[in-house]
Design an enzyme around this catalytic site. Structure first.
Site, PDB file in Angstrom:
ATOM      1  CE1 TYR A  36      -4.294   4.410   4.614  1.00  0.00           C
ATOM      2  CE2 TYR A  36      -4.064   2.244   5.634  1.00  0.00           C
ATOM      3  CZ  TYR A  36      -4.164   3.033   4.509  1.00  0.00           C
ATOM      4  OH  TYR A  36      -4.146   2.450   3.255  1.00  0.00           O
ATOM      5  CB  SER A  85      -6.168  -0.527   3.979  1.00  0.00           C
ATOM      6  OG  SER A  85      -5.149  -1.188   4.701  1.00  0.00           O
TER       7      SER A  85
END
Length: 252
Positions: A159, A146
């Site tokens: 995350y 990401s």
């Protein structure tokens, strides 16, 4: 479509997290490029629907349940693939969990939440890779990270840290797997519009959609051509690289 245009013709590809969203879009693109697919996910009903859609379109595909948080599930998955396909040419480590986007600050994250994110996103990616590599010849692996790990997204520490770990693993594994002829790369998309991100606060979506060099929403289909290329034999020269496929939100 001619075989020359079917860039993954004759190749067997595993896609984790293939039941919906990004993983589903990647699976559809790989099938269109000629791959034989093994679809894996913990969402069994949605996984079966995706597999049925591909089969109805004439693609060769199998759906196999997989829980990245459970090492025994990963071992069983690898044994199933070894028994049915015997070899794998490509692996897309897409499955992951994201919790609390735009949510608690770093000192309010529950320890159980942190551990679960790391267990699935980091340990799970490592264990699936470890299980699939023995079935590969000169294969290709694509890890889905990401761009949050590239720009340091706030209020998303677990995350972001997990995806930073995936990027680091990609670089380290490139050196370990290169002598075997296995290439491994990493893509770092931004937030996309799909059913898996419906819970994301509107302001976080706006941040991305106005901040991209090419403004607007990003859809799962926007990254699939990159993934299919990275699964081809010609992508070996890119091994170890991290590609932010986010329409220019992050430059590296």
């Amino acid at each position: 479509m001619s075989d020359a245009m079917r860039t993954l013709a004759g190749r067997t590809v595993v896609v984790t997290g293939a039941a919906r969203g990004v993983g589903r879009a990647i699976a559809l693109a790989c099938a269109s490029a000629g791959a034989r697919l093994i679809l894996a996910d913990i969402l069994v009903d949605q996984l079966s629907e995706t597999a049925a859609q591909l089969a109805a379109a004439g693609h060769v595909t199998r759906a196999v349940p997989l829980d990245l948080a459970d090492p025994e599930s990963i071992v069983a998955f690898a044994a199933d693939v070894a028994a049915h396909e015997g070899r794998v040419d490509g692996l897309v480590n897409n499955a992951a969990i994201a919790t609390g986007i735009g949510g608690p600050e770093f000192d309010a994250i529950e320890i159980d939440t942190w551990d679960r994110v790391m267990r699935v996103n980091v340990r799970g990616t490592w264990l699936v890779t470890r299980a699939m590599v023995p079935l590969m010849g000169a294969g290709r692996i694509v890890n889905v990270a990401s761009d949050t790990a590239l720009w340091g997204a706030p209020r998303l520490l677990a995350y972001t840290a997990s995806k930073g770990a995936v990027i680091s693993m990609t670089r380290s594994l490139a050196r370990e797997l290169g002598p075997r002829g296995i290439g491994i790369t990493c893509i770092a998309p931004g937030i996309m519009r799909n059913e898996a991100t419906e819970y994301v606060p509107a302001e976080r979506h706006r941040l991305y959609e106005t901040g991209r060099a090419v403004p607007g929403p990003q859809m799962p289909e926007d990254i699939t051509d990159t993934v299919t290329f990275l699964l081809t034999p010609g992508a070996l020269a890119l091994t170890g690289q991290v590609l932010p496929v986010d329409a220019g939100f992050v430059f590296t």
